[in-house]
Design a protein around this motif. Sequence first.
Motif, PDB file in Angstrom:
ATOM      1  N   HIS A 126      -7.425  11.738   0.875  1.00  0.00           N
ATOM      2  CA  HIS A 126      -8.452  10.791   0.438  1.00  0.00           C
ATOM      3  C   HIS A 126      -7.839   9.430   0.095  1.00  0.00           C
ATOM      4  N   TYR A 162       0.823  -1.210   0.000  1.00  0.00           N
ATOM      5  CA  TYR A 162       0.000   0.000   0.000  1.00  0.00           C
ATOM      6  C   TYR A 162       0.862   1.268   0.000  1.00  0.00           C
ATOM      7  N   GLY A 195      -5.821   3.011   3.851  1.00  0.00           N
ATOM      8  CA  GLY A 195      -5.845   2.599   5.248  1.00  0.00           C
ATOM      9  C   GLY A 195      -7.059   1.751   5.601  1.00  0.00           C
ATOM     10  N   SER A 196      -8.096   1.800   4.763  1.00  0.00           N
ATOM     11  CA  SER A 196      -9.301   1.020   5.042  1.00  0.00           C
ATOM     12  C   SER A 196      -9.332  -0.316   4.305  1.00  0.00           C
ATOM     13  N   VAL A 197      -8.332  -0.583   3.467  1.00  0.00           N
ATOM     14  CA  VAL A 197      -8.273  -1.853   2.743  1.00  0.00           C
ATOM     15  C   VAL A 197      -7.520  -2.860   3.609  1.00  0.00           C
ATOM     16  N   ALA A 198      -8.046  -4.058   3.693  1.00  0.00           N
ATOM     17  CA  ALA A 198      -7.480  -5.087   4.578  1.00  0.00           C
ATOM     18  C   ALA A 198      -6.133  -5.596   4.071  1.00  0.00           C
ATOM     19  N   VAL A 242     -11.155   0.910  -5.881  1.00  0.00           N
ATOM     20  CA  VAL A 242     -11.009   1.587  -4.597  1.00  0.00           C
ATOM     21  C   VAL A 242     -10.874   3.091  -4.775  1.00  0.00           C
ATOM     22  N   HIS A 277      -6.597   7.667   3.245  1.00  0.00           N
ATOM     23  CA  HIS A 277      -7.715   7.117   4.006  1.00  0.00           C
ATOM     24  C   HIS A 277      -8.231   5.822   3.374  1.00  0.00           C
ATOM     25  N   LEU A 278      -8.375   5.820   2.053  1.00  0.00           N
ATOM     26  CA  LEU A 278      -8.870   4.626   1.366  1.00  0.00           C
ATOM     27  C   LEU A 278      -7.909   3.453   1.514  1.00  0.00           C
ATOM     28  N   TRP A 332     -12.478  -4.734   1.039  1.00  0.00           N
ATOM     29  CA  TRP A 332     -12.764  -3.300   1.102  1.00  0.00           C
ATOM     30  C   TRP A 332     -14.255  -3.125   1.330  1.00  0.00           C
ATOM     31  N   ARG A 333     -14.632  -2.747   2.525  1.00  0.00           N
ATOM     32  CA  ARG A 333     -16.052  -2.710   2.897  1.00  0.00           C
ATOM     33  C   ARG A 333     -16.847  -1.684   2.112  1.00  0.00           C
ATOM     34  N   TYR A 334     -16.218  -0.583   1.707  1.00  0.00           N
ATOM     35  CA  TYR A 334     -16.955   0.450   0.986  1.00  0.00           C
ATOM     36  C   TYR A 334     -17.356  -0.009  -0.404  1.00  0.00           C
TER      37      TYR A 334
END
Length: 189
Positions: free
Chosen positions: A113, A61, A119-122, A99, A116-117, A86-88
């Motif tokens: 932005h 990442y 950081g939200s990916v597993a 993403v 943040h994205l 990725w929950r979003y």
Amino acid sequence: MRTYAQGDAVRDITWIASARRGELIVLERATSMSQRLVVLASVRVSKHTWEGHPDQADRIYETTFALIEALSKQGIQCLLYCDGYWRYGRQYGSDHHLVFSGEGFWNSRLRHHLGHLLGSVAAYPAVSLTNILSEIRRTVPPPTQLILVISYEDDFIRRQISPFQRAGYDVETLLVSSTSIAEDEGTPP
């Protein structure tokens, strides 16, 4: 200006010139203004599809972030796909793994932005590369450059990529080292 060809952006059509000539005419833009690139960040670390390692995912990442930053500063539109959960993306169904879609030049808002994205990916893969590559093939037509940011490459991955090359995609692989952070900093592990 030139005659419209399949794959040209509709926004590039010059409607007045097209009406005069009786055929679609497009305005050619500078390469940096119209270039679009797809980045596929994969946290896969072995032939076992769902195996992952958080430290390696962080390196993937971080490399992806730096790559998109450098390309966006040149005005290149970057589309980022990830195989990490990725929950979003779930609002679009199980086969939507886009993403990030960067438009315009790099700025602090875009930097925040994207950070943040990512950081939200597993750190663990949630889908096979085959599914993501199929999604890219459906949604992004050639000619497009595709960059794979991966730490593991095998014959299976190379076989998945070869149809893209035959279809007109420019495919590059960016292998991210799987060395430990302690080794990266020059200290013994």
